[in-house]
Write a protein that holds these residues in place. Sequence first.
Motif, PDB file in Angstrom:
ATOM      1  N   GLY A 122       0.763  -1.249   0.012  1.00 28.75           N
ATOM      2  CA  GLY A 122      -0.009   0.031  -0.067  1.00 28.75           C
ATOM      3  C   GLY A 122       1.045   1.292  -0.010  1.00 28.75           C
ATOM      4  N   TYR A 123       0.295   2.330  -0.149  1.00 30.49           N
ATOM      5  CA  TYR A 123       1.060   3.699  -0.081  1.00 30.49           C
ATOM      6  C   TYR A 123       0.167   4.610   0.941  1.00 30.49           C
ATOM      7  CZ  TYR A 123       2.755   1.475  -4.275  1.00 30.49           C
ATOM      8  OH  TYR A 123       3.126   0.463  -5.369  1.00 30.49           O
ATOM      9  N   VAL A 124       1.068   5.277   1.823  1.00 30.32           N
ATOM     10  CA  VAL A 124       0.676   6.112   2.678  1.00 30.32           C
ATOM     11  C   VAL A 124       1.308   7.517   2.700  1.00 30.32           C
ATOM     12  CG1 VAL A 124       0.058   4.058   4.436  1.00 30.32           C
ATOM     13  CG2 VAL A 124       2.402   5.257   4.669  1.00 30.32           C
ATOM     14  N   THR A 125       0.358   8.319   3.103  1.00 35.56           N
ATOM     15  CA  THR A 125       1.015   9.919   2.977  1.00 35.56           C
ATOM     16  C   THR A 125       1.360  10.289   4.358  1.00 35.56           C
ATOM     17  OG1 THR A 125      -1.297  10.682   3.422  1.00 35.56           O
ATOM     18  CG2 THR A 125      -0.694  10.593   0.940  1.00 35.56           C
ATOM     19  N   GLY A 126       1.280   9.576   5.385  1.00 31.10           N
ATOM     20  CA  GLY A 126       1.838   9.821   6.383  1.00 31.10           C
ATOM     21  C   GLY A 126       1.811   8.789   7.461  1.00 31.10           C
ATOM     22  N   TYR A 127       2.563   8.519   8.486  1.00 33.08           N
ATOM     23  CA  TYR A 127       2.567   7.516   9.595  1.00 33.08           C
ATOM     24  C   TYR A 127       3.079   8.093  10.853  1.00 33.08           C
ATOM     25  CZ  TYR A 127       7.601   7.143   8.898  1.00 33.08           C
ATOM     26  OH  TYR A 127       9.019   7.404   8.973  1.00 33.08           O
ATOM     27  N   ALA A 128       2.777   7.355  11.783  1.00 38.00           N
ATOM     28  CA  ALA A 128       3.385   7.497  13.226  1.00 38.00           C
ATOM     29  C   ALA A 128       3.993   6.251  13.722  1.00 38.00           C
ATOM     30  CB  ALA A 128       2.344   7.981  14.061  1.00 38.00           C
ATOM     31  N   LEU A 129       4.835   6.182  14.732  1.00 43.30           N
ATOM     32  CA  LEU A 129       5.280   4.860  15.142  1.00 43.30           C
ATOM     33  C   LEU A 129       4.418   4.406  16.255  1.00 43.30           C
ATOM     34  CD1 LEU A 129       9.022   6.050  15.680  1.00 43.30           C
ATOM     35  CD2 LEU A 129       7.850   5.107  13.758  1.00 43.30           C
ATOM     36  N   PHE A 130       3.100   5.074  16.302  1.00 46.30           N
ATOM     37  CA  PHE A 130       2.006   4.561  17.023  1.00 46.30           C
ATOM     38  C   PHE A 130       1.045   4.758  16.259  1.00 46.30           C
ATOM     39  CE2 PHE A 130      -1.699   5.006  19.591  1.00 46.30           C
ATOM     40  CZ  PHE A 130      -1.787   3.817  20.293  1.00 46.30           C
ATOM     41  N   MET A 131       0.073   3.614  15.774  1.00 46.53           N
ATOM     42  CA  MET A 131      -1.126   4.063  15.251  1.00 46.53           C
ATOM     43  C   MET A 131      -2.337   3.018  15.703  1.00 46.53           C
ATOM     44  SD  MET A 131       0.362   4.007  11.132  1.00 46.53           S
ATOM     45  CE  MET A 131      -0.695   4.873  10.508  1.00 46.53           C
ATOM     46  N   HIS A 132      -3.445   3.628  15.517  1.00 47.76           N
ATOM     47  CA  HIS A 132      -4.517   3.319  16.525  1.00 47.76           C
ATOM     48  C   HIS A 132      -5.781   3.023  15.664  1.00 47.76           C
ATOM     49  CE1 HIS A 132      -7.933   3.666  19.708  1.00 47.76           C
ATOM     50  NE2 HIS A 132      -7.152   2.399  20.240  1.00 47.76           N
ATOM     51  N   LYS A 133      -6.433   1.818  15.788  1.00 44.24           N
ATOM     52  CA  LYS A 133      -7.791   1.545  15.013  1.00 44.24           C
ATOM     53  C   LYS A 133      -7.623   1.112  13.509  1.00 44.24           C
ATOM     54  CE  LYS A 133     -10.908   3.790  18.032  1.00 44.24           C
ATOM     55  NZ  LYS A 133     -11.936   4.873  18.318  1.00 44.24           N
ATOM     56  N   GLN A 134      -7.007   1.946  12.828  1.00 39.47           N
ATOM     57  CA  GLN A 134      -6.759   1.951  11.237  1.00 39.47           C
ATOM     58  C   GLN A 134      -5.740   2.387  10.640  1.00 39.47           C
ATOM     59  OE1 GLN A 134     -10.895   3.082   9.938  1.00 39.47           O
ATOM     60  NE2 GLN A 134     -10.015   5.229   9.392  1.00 39.47           N
ATOM     61  N   VAL A 135      -5.301   2.228   9.381  1.00 39.23           N
ATOM     62  CA  VAL A 135      -4.195   2.744   8.746  1.00 39.23           C
ATOM     63  C   VAL A 135      -5.092   3.208   7.212  1.00 39.23           C
ATOM     64  CG1 VAL A 135      -2.175   2.673   7.428  1.00 39.23           C
ATOM     65  CG2 VAL A 135      -2.644   1.333   9.603  1.00 39.23           C
ATOM     66  N   GLU A 136      -4.982   4.360   7.109  1.00 36.36           N
ATOM     67  CA  GLU A 136      -5.419   4.987   5.984  1.00 36.36           C
ATOM     68  C   GLU A 136      -4.444   5.074   4.747  1.00 36.36           C
ATOM     69  OE1 GLU A 136      -6.987   9.068   6.941  1.00 36.36           O
ATOM     70  OE2 GLU A 136      -8.888   8.150   7.489  1.00 36.36           O
ATOM     71  N   CYS A 137      -4.769   4.350   3.641  1.00 38.80           N
ATOM     72  CA  CYS A 137      -3.735   4.107   2.617  1.00 38.80           C
ATOM     73  C   CYS A 137      -4.362   3.896   1.258  1.00 38.80           C
ATOM     74  CB  CYS A 137      -2.871   2.748   2.842  1.00 38.80           C
ATOM     75  SG  CYS A 137      -3.723   1.193   3.250  1.00 38.80           S
ATOM     76  N   TYR A 138      -3.563   3.938   0.306  1.00 37.90           N
ATOM     77  CA  TYR A 138      -3.814   3.717  -1.133  1.00 37.90           C
ATOM     78  C   TYR A 138      -3.283   2.382  -1.673  1.00 37.90           C
ATOM     79  CZ  TYR A 138      -4.466   8.709  -0.769  1.00 37.90           C
ATOM     80  OH  TYR A 138      -4.919  10.280  -0.352  1.00 37.90           O
TER      81      TYR A 138
END
Length: 232
Positions: free
Chosen positions: A64-80
Amino acid sequence: MSFLNPGGRLLWVGAILVGALSSAQAQRPPRVATHADSVRAARNAKIEYFPAQFTLVSGKQVRGYVTGYALFMHKQVECYETPPDQLPHPPMKALAIERIQTMTVDGHTLDALTKNGKTLGMLAENMTPVAGTKTYGYFITKADMYIPIPLMPMVMLIPVGSHDKYFWYVQPAGGLIREVPRSGKAFAALMATAFADYPELAARVRQQAPDAGYKNMPALVQEYKAHFAPAK
């Protein structure tokens, strides 16, 4: 040159026209961007994104492809599913963390945290990858105080001031993941076990030294990580 001269008359008239055009251009207001300009700019804007590799709980690997990320993510990952700088832009999709086992992006690997076989709905990077115990930490920014703002027929509370509240999880080698307790005795018991492969640090934690409590976790994790870091 006489202005009655045909050639001179043409030069004179031309000078008047040039002066008039220059004056009109000087008085013309600056061009205002239109909606079409905004749409064109948005289409041509460079989109920064990061390729991401997901390993799902089924074992399947997807890209996938993400426009941003953090070293902690909660519930879901928004991606393309495809690079987002393509035209037309692909739709953004949400991938539930409960479906993910690991996510690798920009040189970082985030694990899905589980407890007693159940997902915690979190992705986090192991902060001590070369040590025996895995350590995960994150913080939530919370408001310290609220000011009531009267808005008839109700009152709105506006937060002012904030602080970061930290949460930690550890998973000793061969053990289960556990949330780190905040109380002194419970903290000392768990973290002395978690840091058992670094006896000096474990002893300080067990003895509840002033610099070895829950509030010191960032420094303790850094010390634990540095102890196992390969020599340069």
